[in-house]
Design a protein around this motif. Structure first.
Motif, PDB file in Angstrom:
ATOM      1  N   GLU A 268       0.834  -1.214   0.000  1.00  0.00           N
ATOM      2  CA  GLU A 268       0.000   0.000   0.000  1.00  0.00           C
ATOM      3  C   GLU A 268       0.866   1.261   0.000  1.00  0.00           C
TER       4      GLU A 268
ATOM      5  N   THR B 189       1.075   4.120  -2.972  1.00  0.00           N
ATOM      6  CA  THR B 189       0.782   5.533  -2.685  1.00  0.00           C
ATOM      7  C   THR B 189       2.000   6.400  -2.992  1.00  0.00           C
TER       8      THR B 189
ATOM      9  N   THR C 167       2.500   7.109  -6.612  1.00  0.00           N
ATOM     10  CA  THR C 167       1.528   8.012  -7.236  1.00  0.00           C
ATOM     11  C   THR C 167       2.188   9.341  -7.585  1.00  0.00           C
TER      12      THR C 167
ATOM     13  N   GLU D 288       1.701  12.661   0.136  1.00  0.00           N
ATOM     14  CA  GLU D 288       0.727  12.092  -0.808  1.00  0.00           C
ATOM     15  C   GLU D 288      -0.461  11.461  -0.066  1.00  0.00           C
ATOM     16  N   THR D 289      -1.670  11.881  -0.387  1.00  0.00           N
ATOM     17  CA  THR D 289      -2.862  11.303   0.251  1.00  0.00           C
ATOM     18  C   THR D 289      -3.823  10.729  -0.786  1.00  0.00           C
ATOM     19  N   ASP D 290      -3.342  10.589  -2.029  1.00  0.00           N
ATOM     20  CA  ASP D 290      -4.188   9.988  -3.052  1.00  0.00           C
ATOM     21  C   ASP D 290      -4.025   8.473  -2.970  1.00  0.00           C
ATOM     22  N   TYR D 291      -5.021   7.812  -2.369  1.00  0.00           N
ATOM     23  CA  TYR D 291      -4.933   6.371  -2.140  1.00  0.00           C
ATOM     24  C   TYR D 291      -5.628   5.583  -3.237  1.00  0.00           C
TER      25      TYR D 291
ATOM     26  N   ASN E  70      -9.049  10.113  -2.891  1.00  0.00           N
ATOM     27  CA  ASN E  70      -7.988  10.939  -2.310  1.00  0.00           C
ATOM     28  C   ASN E  70      -8.499  11.464  -0.968  1.00  0.00           C
TER      29      ASN E  70
END
Lengths: 330, 204
Positions: free
Chosen positions: A194, A198, A201, A209-212, B156
């Motif tokens: 994971e 991430t 990305t 980075e918080t785009d999962y 996101n």
């Protein structure tokens, strides 16, 4: 009072009232109810943690490998999903020429083979020379050979056995594919996949980075469907109107979930159709005052006589200028 | 033109202190059916208060500390109470034909709040950080993508958090303020007047 209130309340008897007092009393009551519910039932979803890739790779390694090889050989549905991930507009949900997803376009381009498998493999290769060698062998082979290895491996997974955590395949010619897939399996079991997805990305933003998207999409398909079916959360099981376990969820969305319970839901564009029906229902509600049929219902089913029963006891036809003969002003 | 004077005149005409903080009500405001509007506003107050606390402390706090889990539970249950309240509020307003005498905008405004709150609720589900949010993001993406809303970035966490605690919350708050302003400016809708004891719609 405002000009409108003066006009609307002309001839209406008034009574003393205290808005703030009433508001505080109701707020206090609601607070007590919420505190009670929170204290006795807590948050219903607290024991239902996310499904991690590590968990799947450990408990269901064959399912993990099937998902991974589908990205690797390009046969996953994600590779031909259409907008916003790929340019396969023919697979986007549509009703005739109406295709909002096509109009929005590919805003999150995703190459599942590269983004979900090859990038992590290249990182694993930096840690493990055997993976680096297998990766080089695979990349040097022709596309026909690659496809043969991928197909043979995918077929073999159906007959795979798991012993002491090891996935054992029937004898066959899979080239370097098993080494690569086992590398992904080990990486996932270490709980690193994971994070890698991430990170990859946008490496420039690494700690922020918080785009999962990639990590959340990875387990999509059969794996998540199996878990969702277990919790009765599939669309045809009234999906999001309830939570995992015996708890209420978004029960107010029944008018959306309802459409997944009928044959209409079998359409490849079911989401679009159902969403549009739901929007239609909302528009119907918004426009009730202008709907010649719906706006008459309150007159046909006179619940208002119960709501205002005290008023109608004093003024039988509702007109304050025509009180009941026996009524007395309070 | 003196803009301040212009605004003064508008406020005097549409919202006096007696409208804002009424000390008297029409006698027909004497029914259980009037309870659900206040109940809805009260539950929203609890949703906002607990939501602000949750957003300050974050997921680790609301999942792994006793007090955080409790506030999280309060947030969840206040949402459940809100939807129960709003359903009852809308039902009784419907049976009062509350759009009469020029109150169409109030009715429409209320339904728009309900519609926006649904999107707000969905983003809340996606923020829970548990299996349900994971599954709903997986499923919900298909519906949002199909509607051409995929560009919003439903997977996101920052985007969803902003949508939930800023965008939708602000819209709901503004629309609620407008709703209350309309209601107070218009006064509670009068009971229906029946002509010759027949249920004939007098309005319009």
């Amino acid at each position: 009072m405002s000009e409108l209130s003066d006009k609307n309340l002309q001839g209406i008897p008034m009574k003393p009232y205290d808005l703030i007092r009433e508001a505080l009393m109701v707020l206090g009551g609601i607070l007590i109810v919420v505190l009670f519910l929170a204290a006795f039932w807590g948050f219903p979803g607290r024991n239902y943690w996310p499904l991690t890739i590590k968990e799947v790779a450990t408990k269901a390694p064959v399912a993990f490998l099937k998902r991974t090889i589908s990205y690797f050989d390009g046969t996953s549905g994600l590779q031909t999903y259409g907008p916003p991930y790929t340019h396969d507009n023919e697979n986007a949900q549509h009703i005739g020429p109406v295709c909002p997803a096509c109009w929005a376009g590919v805003v999150f381009p995703l190459n599942a083979k590269e983004d979900l498998v090859m990038q992590p493999l290249k990182q694993i290769a930096q840690l493990d020379p055997s993976i680096a060698k297998a990766l080089a062998t695979y990349q040097e082979a022709g596309s026909k050979q690659q496809m043969a290895w991928d197909t043979a491996y995918t077929t073999a997974l159906d007959k795979a056995q798991v012993k002491n955590g090891h996935v054992i395949l029937p004898v066959g010619n899979y080239g370097p594919v098993p080494i690569l897939m086992n590398g992904m399996l080990k990486f996932a079991r270490a709980g690193l996949l994971e994070a890698a997805l991430t990170y990859n990305t946008n490496p420039k933003l690494a700690p922020y980075e918080t785009d999962y998207t990639r990590a959340l999409l990875y387990l999509g398909g059969n794996i998540m469907n199996t878990v969702a079916t277990h919790f009765h959360e599939q669309g045809y099981q009234w999906g999001m109107t309830h939570m995992a376990g015996p708890w209420p969820g978004a029960w107010w969305l029944w008018s959306y979930s309802f459409w997944y319970q009928i044959p209409l839901a079998n359409s490849p564009s079911a989401d679009l159709i159902n969403f549009l029906i739901f929007v239609g229902i909302l528009l119907l509600g918004i426009t009730v005052p202008f709907n010649p049929l719906l706006r008459r219902i309150p007159y046909l089913i006179p619940v208002y006589r119960v709501i205002w029963r005290d008023w109608y006891a004093r003024y039988p036809n509702g007109d304050p200028s025509r009180p009941a003969k026996k009524s007395r002003e309070r | 033109m003196n803009i301040s004077k212009f605004m003064q005149d508008i406020i005097k005409k549409n919202m006096t202190l007696e409208d804002l903080l009424p000390t008297q009500m029409p006698v027909y405001v004497n029914s259980f059916a009037y309870f659900f509007g206040t109940m809805t506003i009260s539950s929203i107050a609890v949703i906002f208060a607990t939501g602000v606390v949750l957003s300050i402390f974050g997921p680790d706090w609301w999942h792994f500390t006793a007090i955080g889990a409790f506030v999280n539970a309060m947030h969840f249950w206040s949402v459940e109470v809100f939807y129960l309240s709003v359903m009852l509020h809308m039902t009784f307003k419907f049976f009062k034909a509350a759009w009469r005498d020029g109150r169409e905008r109030t009715w429409m405004n209320g339904w728009i709040i309900f519609a926006v709150s649904i999107f707000s609720g969905i983003t809340g589900t996606l923020l829970q950080g548990n299996w349900d949010s994971q599954w709903n993001s997986q499923q919900g993406k298909d519906a949002f993508n199909a509607m051409g809303l995929g560009w919003l970035g439903w997977l996101n966490y920052t985007t969803v958090l902003t949508l939930h605690i800023v965008f939708f919350a602000a819209i709901v708050l503004i629309l609620i303020m407008a709703h209350i302003t309309f209601v107070r400016s218009e006064s509670p809708v009068r009971p229906i007047v029946e002509e010759d004891e027949k249920y004939i719609e007098k309005a319009e």
